[in-house]
Write an enzyme that holds these catalytic residues in place. Sequence first.
Site, PDB file in Angstrom:
ATOM      1  N   GLN A 201      -2.798  -2.967   0.525  1.00 61.14           N
ATOM      2  CA  GLN A 201      -3.420  -2.830   1.681  1.00 61.14           C
ATOM      3  C   GLN A 201      -4.170  -4.324   1.720  1.00 61.14           C
ATOM      4  OE1 GLN A 201      -4.076  -0.409   3.817  1.00 61.14           O
ATOM      5  NE2 GLN A 201      -3.049   1.275   2.499  1.00 61.14           N
ATOM      6  N   LYS A 224       3.931  -1.059   4.980  1.00 65.68           N
ATOM      7  CA  LYS A 224       2.741  -1.202   5.641  1.00 65.68           C
ATOM      8  C   LYS A 224       2.506  -2.595   6.323  1.00 65.68           C
ATOM      9  CE  LYS A 224       0.627   1.870   2.146  1.00 65.68           C
ATOM     10  NZ  LYS A 224       0.489   2.722   2.889  1.00 65.68           N
ATOM     11  N   CYS A 402      -5.055  10.090  -0.976  1.00 63.64           N
ATOM     12  CA  CYS A 402      -4.447   9.779  -2.206  1.00 63.64           C
ATOM     13  C   CYS A 402      -5.403   9.200  -3.134  1.00 63.64           C
ATOM     14  CB  CYS A 402      -3.123   9.183  -2.143  1.00 63.64           C
ATOM     15  SG  CYS A 402      -1.865  10.199  -1.364  1.00 63.64           S
TER      16      CYS A 402
END
Length: 443
Positions: A201, A224, A402
């Site tokens: 992230q 991502k 998750c």
Amino acid sequence: MRLDELTRPDFPILERVVNGHPLVYLDSAASSQRPRTVIEAMSQYYARSHANVHRSIHTLGEEATELYEAARDRVQRFIGAQHREEVIFTRGTTDGLSLLAETIGRTLRAGDEVLITELEHHSNIVPWQLATRDRGAVLKAVPLGDDGTLDLGAFERLLTRRTRVVAFAHVSNVLGTINPVAGMCARARQAGAFSVVDGAQATPHLSLDMSALDCDFYAFSAHKMLGPTGLGVLYGRRKVLEALEPGRGALDCDFYAFSAHKMLGPTGLGVLYGRRKVLEALEPGRGGSEMIKEVWIDRAQWNDLPWRFEPGTPPIAEAVGLSAAIEYLEKLGMDAVAEHERALTRQTLEGLAAIPGVRVYGPPASEARGAVVAFSVEGLHPHDVAALLDAEGIAVRAGHHCAMPLMRRLGVVGTSRASFSVFNSPEEVRHLLAAVGELRTAL
């Protein structure tokens, strides 16, 4: 010109209409969309240069190898690694973290400790559960404070000479919390432990410098950060990698395995058939060809870095796509990307906080945060929130993300989550806020 005004024409999927509304894609924390340059780079590779890499002396093989290894060089520059050998291609963040847990796990002894945190994605929890269980080691977790940040005092108390691994996220995929990576890695090294950072992230949104972070390992995914699925990167300090052996061995049972790229399909994909009864009794294990220099019946000599940790035919086209994605981000400038997404995150946090019945999770808007905002709407299940927003053309993620231990810590079954990328706009945030504000009337 705003960053979103500059980038939106580059993303073909944003032309879609969903349920009668222009698509508002706010789910990049799960998987970002791809700019046209990434799609075209992969298409061009398949149309002009596809062959297997390494050990080839024909033109296509050499072209494919050059493109594949050029992608490694681009990753090295993008993350500030000192050596190209420190960049290992994997199938994603989960795969990279599992590889580490398997490899380092073989060195654990009874009584050793692995330290994770309550913020972690399952991919940075379950592999360490398996590793510690199999070796009689102990898994511990740094608790979360009420403000959504780690309890660093507890981190200091839990970090001991028995700690062999400290594994934690750079940015929480739920709360957006940005952890003090450099400081935590420094303390891990002082304690004699490996530092393993989940960067899934962070990599799409922040400028990275592995030398400054000074971690032992850092894992992230291409999909991502505007790149393709099926590809990830595991950075490892060269000195540490050279001391490790591959942690993946072959399965000793009846199976049938084959590759998509041998049957007119793409690289990076294969199929393993196994009888259900046999599969259910097995735990994961790995092995491959590119990882070796020489093989005898009873032993093997490992290949040089980084190929030692890249068994089998690699995801070549995906590496080409990742290279194009990094080039795209570099042209935008990661500082500009971070500034744009901070503004969207702040706008979302402040807007949601002003809506009655809406609860926002994580550090306040005044704190440094990642480009994710988790929230709940009183009286509505997160899945219902996502379904109602989808009816307005707005794509958000819903569920436990998750991160079940974190959900238990927060006292919820799940949340809804909006996340941002370079193509999102303030107008899309206003559309989200208006739609969330009307949700309770749908009850």
